[in-house]
Design an enzyme around this catalytic site. Structure first.
Site, PDB file in Angstrom:
ATOM      1  N   HIS A 211      -4.213   0.790   7.977  1.00  0.00           N
ATOM      2  CA  HIS A 211      -3.053   1.706   7.371  1.00  0.00           C
ATOM      3  C   HIS A 211      -2.761   3.105   7.044  1.00  0.00           C
ATOM      4  O   HIS A 211      -2.390   3.649   7.219  1.00  0.00           O
ATOM      5  CB  HIS A 211      -2.274   0.796   8.092  1.00  0.00           C
ATOM      6  CG  HIS A 211      -0.598   0.858   7.457  1.00  0.00           C
ATOM      7  ND1 HIS A 211       0.193   0.595   8.048  1.00  0.00           N
ATOM      8  CD2 HIS A 211       0.206   1.366   6.417  1.00  0.00           C
ATOM      9  CE1 HIS A 211       1.603   1.458   8.069  1.00  0.00           C
ATOM     10  NE2 HIS A 211       1.140   2.141   6.538  1.00  0.00           N
ATOM     11  N   GLU A 212      -3.252   2.818   5.575  1.00  0.00           N
ATOM     12  CA  GLU A 212      -3.098   3.172   4.472  1.00  0.00           C
ATOM     13  C   GLU A 212      -4.138   4.848   4.680  1.00  0.00           C
ATOM     14  O   GLU A 212      -3.589   5.527   4.621  1.00  0.00           O
ATOM     15  CB  GLU A 212      -2.977   3.064   2.411  1.00  0.00           C
ATOM     16  CG  GLU A 212      -2.979   1.251   2.741  1.00  0.00           C
ATOM     17  CD  GLU A 212      -1.185   2.012   2.695  1.00  0.00           C
ATOM     18  OE1 GLU A 212      -0.596   3.012   2.945  1.00  0.00           O
ATOM     19  OE2 GLU A 212      -0.546   0.997   3.209  1.00  0.00           O
TER      20      GLU A 212
ATOM     21  N   CYS B 227       6.380  -0.266   7.335  1.00  0.00           N
ATOM     22  CA  CYS B 227       6.182   1.190   6.310  1.00  0.00           C
ATOM     23  C   CYS B 227       6.980   1.312   5.680  1.00  0.00           C
ATOM     24  O   CYS B 227       7.809   1.221   6.437  1.00  0.00           O
ATOM     25  CB  CYS B 227       4.989   2.350   7.665  1.00  0.00           C
ATOM     26  SG  CYS B 227       4.356   3.786   6.166  1.00  0.00           S
ATOM     27  N   LEU B 228       6.626   1.650   4.738  1.00  0.00           N
ATOM     28  CA  LEU B 228       7.567   1.961   3.521  1.00  0.00           C
ATOM     29  C   LEU B 228       8.064   3.274   4.230  1.00  0.00           C
ATOM     30  O   LEU B 228       9.287   3.272   3.207  1.00  0.00           O
ATOM     31  CB  LEU B 228       7.043   2.680   1.935  1.00  0.00           C
ATOM     32  CG  LEU B 228       6.707   1.008   1.134  1.00  0.00           C
ATOM     33  CD1 LEU B 228       5.681   1.353   0.368  1.00  0.00           C
ATOM     34  CD2 LEU B 228       7.363   0.327   2.026  1.00  0.00           C
TER      35      LEU B 228
ATOM     36  N   HIS C 271      -2.697   7.223   6.304  1.00  0.00           N
ATOM     37  CA  HIS C 271      -1.564   8.531   6.614  1.00  0.00           C
ATOM     38  C   HIS C 271      -2.495   9.713   6.462  1.00  0.00           C
ATOM     39  O   HIS C 271      -1.736  10.726   6.408  1.00  0.00           O
ATOM     40  CB  HIS C 271      -1.052   7.681   5.495  1.00  0.00           C
ATOM     41  CG  HIS C 271       0.692   6.601   5.556  1.00  0.00           C
ATOM     42  ND1 HIS C 271       1.182   7.077   6.106  1.00  0.00           N
ATOM     43  CD2 HIS C 271       0.389   5.234   5.082  1.00  0.00           C
ATOM     44  CE1 HIS C 271       1.972   6.072   6.381  1.00  0.00           C
ATOM     45  NE2 HIS C 271       1.861   4.909   5.870  1.00  0.00           N
TER      46      HIS C 271
ATOM     47  N   GLN D 143       3.128  10.254   1.318  1.00  0.00           N
ATOM     48  CA  GLN D 143       4.159   9.215   1.814  1.00  0.00           C
ATOM     49  C   GLN D 143       4.912   9.672   0.515  1.00  0.00           C
ATOM     50  O   GLN D 143       6.255   9.348   0.047  1.00  0.00           O
ATOM     51  CB  GLN D 143       3.887   7.267   1.714  1.00  0.00           C
ATOM     52  CG  GLN D 143       3.673   7.247   3.022  1.00  0.00           C
ATOM     53  CD  GLN D 143       3.310   5.944   2.799  1.00  0.00           C
ATOM     54  OE1 GLN D 143       2.020   5.073   2.610  1.00  0.00           O
ATOM     55  NE2 GLN D 143       4.163   4.965   3.274  1.00  0.00           N
TER      56      GLN D 143
ATOM     57  N   GLY E 144       0.712  -1.119   0.100  1.00  0.00           N
ATOM     58  CA  GLY E 144       0.321   0.430   0.011  1.00  0.00           C
ATOM     59  C   GLY E 144       1.177   1.472  -0.168  1.00  0.00           C
ATOM     60  O   GLY E 144       2.104   1.499   0.342  1.00  0.00           O
TER      61      GLY E 144
END
Ligand code: NI
Length: 179
Positions: A141-142, A99-100, A145, A52, A47
């Site tokens: 989660h996404e 997480c990226l 953000h 991000q 995701g």
């Protein structure tokens, strides 16, 4: 298409509330989605939220490709524009997330197990999807953000937060990490 630079935890773009997208059909939004797809695939994520990649707009992509044998993925590839999440019950479950924007680390995060998500797609249609389990975890989660929330802020037991390499050395089973 282009690979975009991924913001890491500590960058202010990850802590601000993202702005609504007034026209989901704007070609600039489609180009952004194409670049995010390429960036997510390159980074090996499941995701990615627009903040991000330093774009403070309410847009996330997530999902997995179908298996080699054509079996649909547990988490279908999806673009959510202006998503709104509503829990469908009181149930929570704890699961592993990464997480990226926080490379190399993971933690165990409580999330609602059953949610409804209202969103728009790239055609500007308003849609609704009822989801649960791991799929619901990824979406929460996404969408966090978009509120400037990173998963460590949701961890209940900080003893579960650490470097993935160390957990692996310790023999912890780490399937189904959501990021
Ligand atoms: Ni993330």
């Amino acid at each position: 298409m282009a690979l975009l630079k991924i913001a890491r935890m500590g960058h202010p773009v990850l802590r601000q509330r993202a702005e609504p997208i007034s026209d989901p059909t704007d070609p600039a939004i489609r180009r952004l989605v194409e670049d995010m797809i390429e960036t997510m695939a390159d980074a090996g994520g499941i995701g990615l939220a627009a903040p991000q990649v330093h774009v403070p707009l309410r847009l996330v992509i997530y999902g997995l490709p179908p298996d080699d044998d054509g079996t649909p993925a547990a988490v279908p590839f999806t673009v959510l524009i202006n998503p709104v999440i509503e829990p469908l019950g009181p149930d929570h479950a704890v699961g592993v997330e990464g997480c990226l924007s926080i490379p190399g680390m993971i933690g165990q995060v409580p999330r609602w197990t059953d949610i409804r998500v209202l969103y728009q797609n790239l055609a500007g249609d308003t849609l609704e999807r009822v989801i649960n389990g791991y799929h619901a975890r990824v979406v929460q989660h996404e969408c966090d953000h978009l509120e400037g929330i990173l998963y460590p802020m949701r961890i209940a037991d900080m003893g579960t937060f650490g470097f993935i390499e160390e957990f692996r050395k310790g023999g912890q089973h780490l399937d189904a990490v959501a990021d």
